[in-house]
Design an enzyme around this catalytic site. Structure first.
Site, mmCIF file in Angstrom:
data_model
loop_
_atom_site.group_PDB
_atom_site.id
_atom_site.type_symbol
_atom_site.label_atom_id
_atom_site.label_comp_id
_atom_site.label_asym_id
_atom_site.label_seq_id
_atom_site.Cartn_x
_atom_site.Cartn_y
_atom_site.Cartn_z
ATOM 1 N N ALA A 65 0.870 -1.173 0.000
ATOM 2 C CA ALA A 65 0.000 0.000 0.000
ATOM 3 C C ALA A 65 0.907 1.224 0.000
ATOM 4 O O ALA A 65 2.063 1.158 0.435
ATOM 5 C CB ALA A 65 -0.886 -0.025 1.226
ATOM 6 N N GLY A 109 0.480 -4.938 0.909
ATOM 7 C CA GLY A 109 -0.753 -4.968 0.116
ATOM 8 C C GLY A 109 -0.554 -5.602 -1.250
ATOM 9 O O GLY A 109 -1.508 -6.122 -1.839
ATOM 10 N N GLU A 112 -0.878 -9.179 -0.657
ATOM 11 C CA GLU A 112 -2.291 -9.423 -0.331
ATOM 12 C C GLU A 112 -3.164 -9.366 -1.583
ATOM 13 O O GLU A 112 -4.092 -10.163 -1.737
ATOM 14 C CB GLU A 112 -2.748 -8.399 0.715
ATOM 15 C CG GLU A 112 -2.047 -8.636 2.056
ATOM 16 C CD GLU A 112 -2.190 -7.493 3.050
ATOM 17 O OE1 GLU A 112 -1.998 -6.316 2.653
ATOM 18 O OE2 GLU A 112 -2.510 -7.762 4.217
ATOM 19 N N GLU A 132 4.908 -5.110 6.943
ATOM 20 C CA GLU A 132 4.229 -3.989 7.626
ATOM 21 C C GLU A 132 4.744 -3.781 9.044
ATOM 22 O O GLU A 132 4.718 -2.669 9.577
ATOM 23 C CB GLU A 132 2.709 -4.233 7.674
ATOM 24 C CG GLU A 132 2.012 -4.122 6.336
ATOM 25 C CD GLU A 132 1.919 -5.439 5.575
ATOM 26 O OE1 GLU A 132 2.718 -6.372 5.854
ATOM 27 O OE2 GLU A 132 1.049 -5.535 4.698
HETATM 28 N N1 CO8 Z 1 4.595 3.157 -0.792
HETATM 29 C C1 CO8 Z 1 4.981 4.305 -1.364
HETATM 30 N N2 CO8 Z 1 6.091 4.433 -2.116
HETATM 31 C C2 CO8 Z 1 6.856 3.331 -2.280
HETATM 32 C C3 CO8 Z 1 6.520 2.096 -1.698
HETATM 33 C C4 CO8 Z 1 5.323 2.022 -0.928
HETATM 34 N N3 CO8 Z 1 4.885 0.879 -0.381
HETATM 35 N N4 CO8 Z 1 7.466 1.195 -2.026
HETATM 36 C C5 CO8 Z 1 8.375 1.844 -2.782
HETATM 37 N N5 CO8 Z 1 7.996 3.134 -2.938
HETATM 38 C C6 CO8 Z 1 8.693 4.188 -3.681
HETATM 39 C C7 CO8 Z 1 9.926 4.682 -2.943
HETATM 40 O O1 CO8 Z 1 9.560 5.639 -1.964
HETATM 41 C C8 CO8 Z 1 10.744 5.269 -4.067
HETATM 42 O O2 CO8 Z 1 10.203 6.527 -4.404
HETATM 43 P P1 CO8 Z 1 11.180 7.849 -4.422
HETATM 44 O O3 CO8 Z 1 12.146 7.550 -5.522
HETATM 45 O O4 CO8 Z 1 10.225 8.949 -4.745
HETATM 46 O O5 CO8 Z 1 11.802 7.911 -3.091
HETATM 47 C C9 CO8 Z 1 10.440 4.327 -5.236
HETATM 48 O O6 CO8 Z 1 9.220 3.658 -4.894
HETATM 49 C C10 CO8 Z 1 11.515 3.274 -5.432
HETATM 50 O O7 CO8 Z 1 11.699 2.604 -4.218
HETATM 51 P P2 CO8 Z 1 13.139 2.352 -3.554
HETATM 52 O O8 CO8 Z 1 14.074 3.451 -3.937
HETATM 53 O O9 CO8 Z 1 12.938 2.074 -2.111
HETATM 54 O O10 CO8 Z 1 13.572 1.028 -4.352
HETATM 55 P P3 CO8 Z 1 14.564 -0.117 -3.864
HETATM 56 O O11 CO8 Z 1 14.793 -0.981 -5.035
HETATM 57 O O12 CO8 Z 1 15.752 0.468 -3.169
HETATM 58 O O13 CO8 Z 1 13.741 -0.953 -2.729
HETATM 59 C C11 CO8 Z 1 11.796 -2.059 -1.842
HETATM 60 C C12 CO8 Z 1 12.607 -1.680 -3.098
HETATM 61 C C13 CO8 Z 1 12.566 -3.064 -0.997
HETATM 62 C C14 CO8 Z 1 10.499 -2.692 -2.320
HETATM 63 C C15 CO8 Z 1 11.514 -0.790 -1.013
HETATM 64 O O14 CO8 Z 1 10.955 0.215 -1.857
HETATM 65 C C16 CO8 Z 1 10.524 -0.991 0.114
HETATM 66 O O15 CO8 Z 1 10.879 -1.525 1.150
HETATM 67 N N6 CO8 Z 1 9.256 -0.558 -0.062
HETATM 68 C C17 CO8 Z 1 8.248 -0.613 0.975
HETATM 69 C C18 CO8 Z 1 7.738 -2.025 1.185
HETATM 70 C C19 CO8 Z 1 6.703 -2.047 2.286
HETATM 71 O O16 CO8 Z 1 6.954 -1.725 3.424
HETATM 72 N N7 CO8 Z 1 5.449 -2.443 1.932
HETATM 73 C C20 CO8 Z 1 4.353 -2.499 2.867
HETATM 74 C C21 CO8 Z 1 3.562 -1.229 2.836
HETATM 75 S S1 CO8 Z 1 2.248 -1.134 4.037
HETATM 76 C C22 CO8 Z 1 1.032 -2.104 3.370
HETATM 77 O O17 CO8 Z 1 1.165 -2.634 2.299
HETATM 78 C C23 CO8 Z 1 -0.210 -2.266 4.163
HETATM 79 C C24 CO8 Z 1 -1.268 -3.032 3.395
HETATM 80 C C25 CO8 Z 1 -2.621 -2.977 4.037
HETATM 81 C C26 CO8 Z 1 -3.399 -1.760 3.685
HETATM 82 C C27 CO8 Z 1 -4.885 -1.928 3.812
HETATM 83 C C28 CO8 Z 1 -5.433 -1.365 5.051
HETATM 84 C C29 CO8 Z 1 -6.900 -1.762 5.319
#
Ligand code: CO8
Length: 258
Positions: A65, A109, A112, A132
């Site tokens: 998400a 998400g 999911e 998460e």
């Molecule tokens: N949300 C927003 N932006 C994201 C997300 C995300 N989940 N994942 C990546 N991005 C963005 C980064 O911020 C970055 O943007 P910017 O260049 O503007 O800073 C761009 O995508 C590229 O990402 P990275 O530079 O981090 O790329 P890497 O190759 O270094 O890393 C990863 C890739 C490992 C996937 C890393 O981006 C990461 O850890 N992302 C987050 C993963 C995460 O924590 N996901 C869980 C999110 S919470 C969730 O999903 C809850 C679900 C339930 C919701 C429903 C509620 C009812």
């Protein structure tokens, strides 16, 4: 309909919904999930479409998400909007089969969403996770429930409590995905599976999906009864006569959804 965050293509009998927010690794925001729901409703209502594929890019199916959209929200914001509650329901109510074709990250998400599909075909570079816990929250779109049913309590706890990722090989071994294919062949394999499904009678396809899904919701005896009654009901279709007749005449069946 024109979409901003997804690309939808209908080719032959297969609708492909490609998540398309490359700058955010296809993070699921309200707009994207709303568009996915709209596209699913359109595909479900389009008689030409017989199977649906949801996919992302080679780098990410979806990295979760959208953290940037969620970070400032309060409990009241989340509760009053029932954040992603409607979207989860809409995806679950889609009657036609949905295949998730997953390459790269399927996290939070994203994992999911893949699990909400009917089955997952994974590229060999796929990575699944429920990280998460690293953000001070827990899965919210079914991760604690569906992942546990897919891979069992021990592995689901391991994934959700440590936030570690599972590679494609482990995902297949654990029953999370139905098959793993080379990343370059992902869409070819997903389309071939979708086209195979599209050849069947839509009546038995939908009945089969309903029968498998009911196994998550009911007791074994009730599920067996549901399955048997659905099996009996299919004898009231022309497609059952055609399917069995074609077998006996040693030819391929020509189903007409009747
Ligand atoms: N949300 C927003 N932006 C994201 C997300 C995300 N989940 N994942 C990546 N991005 C963005 C980064 O911020 C970055 O943007 P910017 O260049 O503007 O800073 C761009 O995508 C590229 O990402 P990275 O530079 O981090 O790329 P890497 O190759 O270094 O890393 C990863 C890739 C490992 C996937 C890393 O981006 C990461 O850890 N992302 C987050 C993963 C995460 O924590 N996901 C869980 C999110 S919470 C969730 O999903 C809850 C679900 C339930 C919701 C429903 C509620 C009812």
């Amino acid at each position: 309909m024109a979409y901003e965050t997804i690309i939808v293509e209908v080719e032959d009998h297969v609708a492909t919904i490609r998540l398309n927010r490359p700058d955010a690794l296809n993070a699921l925001n309200s707009e994207l999930l709303g568009e996915v729901c709209q596209a699913l409703k359109e595909a479900d209502g389009n008689d030409k479409v017989r199977c649906i594929i949801i996919t992302g890019s080679q780098k990410a199916f979806a990295a979760g998400a959208d953290i940037k959209e969620m970070s400032d929200k309060s409990y009241v914001d989340m509760f009053m909007s029932d954040f992603f509650g409607t979207e989860g329901g809409t995806i679950g109510r889609t009657r036609k089969p949905i295949i998730a074709a997953v390459a790269g990250y399927a996290l939070g998400g994203g994992c999911e969403l893949a699990m909400m599909c009917d089955f997952i075909i994974a590229a060999d570079n796929a990575k699944f996770g429920q990280p998460e816990i690293n953000l001070g929250v827990i899965p919210g779109l079914g991760g604690t429930q569906r992942l546990t049913r897919f891979v069992g309590k021990s592995k689901a706890m391991d994934m959700a409590l440590t936030g570690r990722f599972m590679d494609a090989e482990e995902a297949e071994r654990s029953g999370l995905v139905s098959r793993v294919v080379p990343a370059k062949q992902l869409m070819e394999e997903a389309r071939a599976a979708a086209e195979k499904i599209a050849e069947k009678s839509m009546i038995s396809t939908i009945a089969c999906k309903e029968a498998v899904n009911i196994s998550y919701e009911t007791t074994l005896s009730q599920g067996l009864l549901f399955e048997r009654r659905a099996f009996h009901a299919l004898f009231n279709t022309e497609d059952q006569k055609e399917g069995m007749g074609a077998f006996m005449e040693k030819r391929s069946a020509q189903f007409r959804d009747r």
